[in-house]
Design an enzyme around this catalytic site. Structure first.
Site, PDB file in Angstrom:
ATOM      1  N   THR A 157      57.668  44.680  46.133  1.00  0.00           N
ATOM      2  CA  THR A 157      57.172  45.616  47.138  1.00  0.00           C
ATOM      3  C   THR A 157      56.571  44.862  48.310  1.00  0.00           C
ATOM      4  OG1 THR A 157      54.850  45.843  46.427  1.00  0.00           O
ATOM      5  CG2 THR A 157      56.512  47.160  45.237  1.00  0.00           C
ATOM      6  N   TYR A 198      35.396  38.260  46.838  1.00  0.00           N
ATOM      7  CA  TYR A 198      36.678  38.019  46.169  1.00  0.00           C
ATOM      8  C   TYR A 198      36.471  37.853  44.668  1.00  0.00           C
ATOM      9  CZ  TYR A 198      41.161  35.846  45.014  1.00  0.00           C
ATOM     10  OH  TYR A 198      42.380  35.552  44.456  1.00  0.00           O
ATOM     11  N   LYS A 225      38.064  40.477  41.681  1.00  0.00           N
ATOM     12  CA  LYS A 225      38.933  40.000  40.601  1.00  0.00           C
ATOM     13  C   LYS A 225      38.244  40.140  39.239  1.00  0.00           C
ATOM     14  CE  LYS A 225      42.567  38.795  42.961  1.00  0.00           C
ATOM     15  NZ  LYS A 225      43.874  39.458  42.737  1.00  0.00           N
TER      16      LYS A 225
END
Length: 274
Positions: A37, A148, A152
């Site tokens: 994608t 970040y 995660k």
């Protein structure tokens, strides 16, 4: 995961470059039916390894439309690889709130929305495998990468809970946390500006340079592709996998065994924060 006689159908978000493209190319060469994608597939007119569908993980309609295309073509979706992600850097105090939300939308809320879209089909076919690509950075709070690391880490923990909920339906879910790989992630990463007069300016600038060098010197993304292929061949995948350089993986072990402040000092020394 045991495959049917027909090739397993795989959907990889963010498959146009980097780790996603490497995984998709590797799996296609192994005989899988692969779909990648991109938010803008038109930018990749000569893209050859596998078809690219339009999908923005922040757009529920585009997610549902992409899954519908696969279901219409094949009547099944065996493997989802939530790979689309975005980097973000900056002192937590100085990262704009809208950028924090945008990062969590890509790295956390997005994978959840894509997974929700494929689960009805996987339940219908009574099997499926979902692989969430997280990061070794999600195992520790890294200076100037706090947002970040948090996004995660959130996906890692959610996977731990979600995989238990999915087991009664014969659907497996796992995390794969890569370290630094030689990809173009640095080019797409949001960097809070180094502000003149900022109390963080000197250390932040030093860390920006250090991290970009780490990515440039990173491992070949083919290593991730091989790791994902091995997981697909595993009947009962583990909860967590780590892929990367020895010291990056060993840093997780050190965090488990060292006192918190000792580990914190190691990180500060590494990043030259005084």
């Amino acid at each position: 995961m045991k495959q049917d006689q027909k090739p397993s159908v795989v959907l990889i978000t963010g498959g146009s470059s980097g780790i996603g493209k490497s995984i998709g190319t590797f799996l296609a060469a192994k005989g899988f039916t692969v779909y990648g994608t991109s938010r803008n597939p038109s930018k990749f007119e000569n893209f050859e390894p596998f078809p690219l569908l339009q999908l923005d993980v922040a757009d529920t309609y585009s997610i549902e439309a992409a899954v519908a295309i696969i279901e219409k073509q094949h009547g099944r979706l065996d493997i989802l690889i939530n790979n689309a992600g975005a980097g973000i850097m900056g002192a937590v105090e100085e990262v704009p709130n809208d950028e924090i939300l945008k990062n969590f939308t890509t790295n956390y809320f997005g994978p959840i929305e894509v997974t929700k879209a494929v689960l009805p089909l996987m339940r219908k076919q009574k099997q499926g495998l979902i692989i969430n690509i997280t990061s070794i950075a999600g195992y520790m709070g890294l200076p100037y990468r706090g947002i970040y690391s948090a996004s995660k880490a959130a996906l890692e923990i959610t996977t731990e809970a979600w995989r238990m909920e999915l087991k009664p339906f014969n659907i497996e879910m796992t995390n794969v946390a890569p370290g630094d790989f030689a990809t173009n992630i640095a080019a797409g990463r949001y960097h809070a500006p180094v502000r003149k007069g900022s109390p963080y300016a000197t250390s932040y600038q030093n860390i920006l340079s250090l991290i970009d060098n780490h990515v440039d010197d990173g491992n070949d993304p083919q290593e991730m592709a091989k790791a994902v292929y091995k997981i697909i061949q595993t009947k009962k995948p583990k909860i967590h996998y780590k892929v990367g350089q020895f010291m990056q993986k060993f840093s997780i072990v050190l965090k488990r065994i060292l006192p918190d402040k000792v580990y914190e000092r190691l990180l500060m020394n590494h990043y030259k924060i005084k």
